[in-house]
Design an enzyme around this catalytic site. Structure first.
Site, PDB file in Angstrom:
ATOM      1  N   PRO A   2      69.929  47.108  38.799  1.00 23.34           N
ATOM      2  CA  PRO A   2      70.339  46.886  40.179  1.00 23.34           C
ATOM      3  C   PRO A   2      71.126  45.588  40.311  1.00 23.34           C
ATOM      4  O   PRO A   2      70.774  44.570  39.714  1.00 23.34           O
ATOM      5  CB  PRO A   2      69.007  46.797  40.930  1.00 23.34           C
ATOM      6  CG  PRO A   2      68.040  47.541  40.069  1.00 23.34           C
ATOM      7  CD  PRO A   2      68.483  47.289  38.655  1.00 23.34           C
ATOM      8  N   GLU A   3      72.195  45.633  41.082  1.00 22.29           N
ATOM      9  CA  GLU A   3      73.015  44.439  41.272  1.00 22.29           C
ATOM     10  C   GLU A   3      72.559  43.684  42.520  1.00 22.29           C
ATOM     11  O   GLU A   3      71.638  44.100  43.218  1.00 22.29           O
ATOM     12  CB  GLU A   3      74.485  44.837  41.321  1.00 22.29           C
ATOM     13  CG  GLU A   3      74.886  45.603  40.055  1.00 22.29           C
ATOM     14  CD  GLU A   3      76.355  45.542  39.726  1.00 22.29           C
ATOM     15  OE1 GLU A   3      77.057  44.610  40.171  1.00 22.29           O
ATOM     16  OE2 GLU A   3      76.824  46.429  38.991  1.00 22.29           O
ATOM     17  N   LYS A  52      70.152  38.284  41.291  1.00 23.43           N
ATOM     18  CA  LYS A  52      69.320  39.432  40.943  1.00 23.43           C
ATOM     19  C   LYS A  52      67.829  39.110  40.982  1.00 23.43           C
ATOM     20  O   LYS A  52      67.007  39.900  40.518  1.00 23.43           O
ATOM     21  CB  LYS A  52      69.704  39.941  39.549  1.00 23.43           C
ATOM     22  CG  LYS A  52      71.149  40.418  39.457  1.00 23.43           C
ATOM     23  CD  LYS A  52      71.473  40.926  38.070  1.00 23.43           C
ATOM     24  CE  LYS A  52      72.922  41.385  37.973  1.00 23.43           C
ATOM     25  NZ  LYS A  52      73.257  41.930  36.647  1.00 23.43           N
ATOM     26  N   ARG A 286      77.894  45.507  26.569  1.00 19.93           N
ATOM     27  CA  ARG A 286      77.914  46.245  27.839  1.00 19.93           C
ATOM     28  C   ARG A 286      79.232  46.998  27.948  1.00 19.93           C
ATOM     29  O   ARG A 286      80.291  46.490  27.546  1.00 19.93           O
ATOM     30  CB  ARG A 286      77.779  45.286  29.039  1.00 19.93           C
ATOM     31  CG  ARG A 286      76.454  44.541  29.110  1.00 19.93           C
ATOM     32  CD  ARG A 286      75.262  45.462  29.326  1.00 19.93           C
ATOM     33  NE  ARG A 286      75.372  46.231  30.550  1.00 19.93           N
ATOM     34  CZ  ARG A 286      74.980  45.799  31.757  1.00 19.93           C
ATOM     35  NH1 ARG A 286      74.491  44.580  31.880  1.00 19.93           N
ATOM     36  NH2 ARG A 286      75.091  46.576  32.807  1.00 19.93           N
TER      37      ARG A 286
END
Length: 297
Positions: A2-3, A52, A286
């Site tokens: 989740p950002e 975050k 990533r």
């Protein structure tokens, strides 16, 4: 993962349904039993997000610090007075979008929380509702001094009203690393993850491999302003939509998942602007998405 917009929505959710209430705190899984005992029976004073990370402040001058990481998620439920999102966090079953329940839980007679499902690290229960946390990267009870130290390690959060854009510009433009790495470095900018990284770089026509030092202050400030804009939209909508309306093939509302992004997870598809094939590679383990034509270095 989740950002930042999801964590700010979590903070709003906790403020809405738990602030000012005495909570029962437990660890059905058992891994957080000692920490839960320090918070059990205390009143939630405030909930705040920075990047975050979520901080729940209790009236015994302790904080519950939570970082959801790749697998963490909260589920909420309760009676008809307990309103809000029913699930926020991973797994991202519908992309970067939260599962909403506007009726806020059971919608009928509230008999308390259901039996825990799965490995519930923390359960918080009020008179009218409950929240279950599973799979976080970090979950710990900390003191005010430790909370300040945790915040000091983070860069400015674009969703904080008092965030300093110039601090972001300084941290970005003094580093020789690629901007594609720097945007996800939480010491440079707190809250941006893989989706916002790819989308904002495309919107600004910046190559992910251009170094921070190669950006002028004006470019860095424009980058900051765009992050503020799209992440603010994410808080409001509960999902990430970065395409401008004129670039969507389908103008239906809400925006279909396939029309929400410019480059993220669109490898092999034509660029919405130039028609070039969207590319995908890896940067620091990533996946990175970009348009080789629109984002030339």
């Amino acid at each position: 993962m989740p950002e930042g917009h999801s964590i700010h929505r979590l903070a709003r959710q906790f403020t809405s349904v738990f602030a000012g209430q005495r909570l029962s705190v437990s660890s059905p899984q058992g891994r957080f039993a000692a920490g839960a005992a320090r918070l059990d029976g205390q009143t939630l004073v405030a909930a705040a997000a920075h990047g975050k990370q979520l901080f729940l402040e209790f009236d015994n001058e302790l904080f519950l610090r939570i970082h959801l990481g790749l697998y963490g998620a909260f589920d909420f439920g309760g009676d008809e007075t307990f309103r809000g999102a029913s699930s926020i966090g991973a797994p991202r079953r519908v992309g970067e979008r939260e599962l909403a329940d506007d009726d806020g839980g059971s919608g009928g007679t509230y008999a308390g929380p259901p039996p825990p499902k799965g490995a519930v690290r923390v359960r918080l229960v009020s008179e009218h509702g409950w929240a279950d946390l599973r799979g976080p990267t970090a979950c710990e009870v900390i003191t005010p001094g430790e909370q300040r130290a945790a915040l000091a390690k983070l860069g400015p959060d674009p969703l904080q009203p008092n965030a300093d854009p110039e601090e972001f510009v300084r941290r970005l433009t003094t580093r020789a690393s690629p901007v594609g790495l720097l945007l996800m470095n939480q010491e440079v900018l707190a809250g941006v993850g893989n989706v916002y990284r790819a989308e904002v770089l495309f919107r600004q026509r910046l190559s992910p491999w251009r170094t921070g030092k190669a950006l002028c202050s004006e470019q860095a400030l424009e980058l900051w302003n765009d992050v503020v804009s799209v992440m603010g939209d994410g808080v409001a909508a509960g999902r990430i939509v970065t395409t401008r309306q004129e670039h969507r093939g389908d103008r239906a509302v809400p925006v279909p998942t396939g029309e929400a992004h410019y480059v993220y997870k669109r490898q092999g598809l034509p660029c919405r602007i130039c028609g070039c094939e969207i590319a995908m590679t890896e940067m620091a383990a990533r996946k990175l998405y970009w348009c080789p034509a629109c984002q030339q270095d």
